[in-house]
Design an enzyme around this catalytic site. Structure first.
Site, PDB file in Angstrom:
ATOM      1  N   CYS A  85       0.861  -1.185   0.000  1.00 55.54           N
ATOM      2  CA  CYS A  85       0.000   0.000   0.000  1.00 55.54           C
ATOM      3  C   CYS A  85       0.894   1.230   0.000  1.00 55.54           C
ATOM      4  CB  CYS A  85      -0.859  -0.042   1.263  1.00 55.54           C
ATOM      5  SG  CYS A  85      -1.708   1.506   1.571  1.00 55.54           S
TER       6      CYS A  85
ATOM      7  N   CYS B 241      -0.529   3.609  -6.678  1.00 53.91           N
ATOM      8  CA  CYS B 241      -1.478   3.014  -5.725  1.00 53.91           C
ATOM      9  C   CYS B 241      -1.648   1.578  -6.197  1.00 53.91           C
ATOM     10  CB  CYS B 241      -2.810   3.757  -5.754  1.00 53.91           C
ATOM     11  SG  CYS B 241      -4.140   2.876  -4.888  1.00 53.91           S
TER      12      CYS B 241
HETATM   13  N1  DGL Z   1      -3.898   0.518  -2.327  1.00 51.74           N
HETATM   14  C1  DGL Z   1      -3.464   1.512  -1.415  1.00 51.74           C
HETATM   15  C2  DGL Z   1      -2.353   2.365  -1.964  1.00 51.74           C
HETATM   16  O1  DGL Z   1      -1.503   1.833  -2.654  1.00 51.74           O
HETATM   17  C3  DGL Z   1      -4.555   2.237  -0.638  1.00 51.74           C
HETATM   18  C4  DGL Z   1      -5.627   2.864  -1.435  1.00 51.74           C
HETATM   19  C5  DGL Z   1      -6.742   3.474  -0.571  1.00 51.74           C
HETATM   20  O2  DGL Z   1      -7.351   2.748   0.200  1.00 51.74           O
HETATM   21  O3  DGL Z   1      -6.971   4.686  -0.697  1.00 51.74           O
HETATM   22  O4  DGL Z   1      -2.241   3.526  -1.687  1.00 51.74           O
END
Ligand code: DGL
Length: 262
Positions: free
Chosen positions: A78, A188
């Site tokens: 993440c 993301c």
């Molecule tokens: N998938 C995550 C990232 O890479 C989090 C996305 C979210 O929940 O806003 O930032």
């Protein structure tokens, strides 16, 4: 116990939902015999709209949960928590912690480009973590960062094929276009799910999914498990069926994930 003496323990992953599976899939490809745990914190999705304080509290609970499970490493699959919580929490646990942005910055800084784009969540963009980490190593790359608030929900809510989703994606692409980046980082872990749509605007070869580089970084750094079985166990903090449905593009779950609220 030294961090490298835990080679038989599982590797844990977490994200706000199915996004981290784009990383999990790549790591599993390189390390098929490890044992794996994955926590999809769907009740707190989207992370990208939370404050730093909220994200630190959330990440701490997840790290504590994994500490009880005796893991050898936690992969922050993440970008948002890597940007907002890693610096605060990195020395608080006796397992390895791998943050995605800091782990791939070196490779990204060597991309043969003058202009780079980053699409990411509002929290990641406001932190400027990608620009900071890359420009530290290569100050000559000009980096344009665009926040894409709606994109994570499109993935988590399985709305990839809806016309409204295409419009929401196009809006952000239009913001990026005048900056003419030669390559774009999908900053993301949910965004690789949107590749089919993004391909309408950019050649696929110019869309950089950092997860392959992240997986290689983890493989090179981690003491591997000679006795692993390739087992996997998934946990979610809400709606297991939704997670199973939304995950399909990157990971076919055999069973429903276990519901664990932290
Ligand atoms: N998938 C995550 C990232 O890479 C989090 C996305 C979210 O929940 O806003 O930032």
């Amino acid at each position: 116990m030294d961090k490298n003496d835990k080679r038989d323990f599982p590797i844990a992953f977490f994200d706000s939902g199915v996004g981290g599976l784009t990383v999990y899939k790549e790591v599993k490809k390189l390390l098929p015999n490890e044992d794996y745990l994955y926590y999809g914190d769907t009740i707190n999705m989207p992370y990208g709209e939370k404050t730093q304080e909220e994200l630190i509290n959330i990440a701490r609970k997840i790290f504590d949960f994994f500490a009880e499970k005796h893991v050898k490493a936690v992969v922050m699959a993440c970008n948002t928590t890597s940007a907002m919580t890693y610096e605060t929490l990195k020395n608080d646990y006796d397992f390895k912690i791998y943050p995605i942005i800091q782990s791939v910055a070196k490779v990204m800084s060597k991309l043969p480009v003058e202009r780079l784009g980053v699409f990411a969540t509002p929290a990641t963009i406001n932190s400027h973590a990608y620009a900071r980490e890359i420009n530290k190593l290569n100050p000559s790359i000009k980096i344009t960062e665009i926040a894409c608030p709606a994109w994570v929900r499109i993935v988590e809510e399985n709305r990839l094929n809806q016309p409204q989703s295409l419009l929401q994606i196009k809006e952000r692409v239009n913001e990026m276009l005048p900056h003419m980046p030669e390559k774009i980082i999908l900053g993301c872990t949910h965004y690789p799910y949107l590749t089919e749509i993004l391909k309408q605007f950019y050649p696929e070869k110019d869309l950089i999914d950092p997860s392959k580089y992240f997986a290689q970084f983890i493989k090179d750094d981690l003491a591997s498990n000679p006795n692993g079985t390739g087992s996997e166990h998934f946990y979610v903090s809400s709606n297991p069926q939704n997670f199973k449905d939304a995950s399909k593009l990157f990971c076919e779950l055999k069973e429903l994930p276990e519901l664990v609220k932290l």
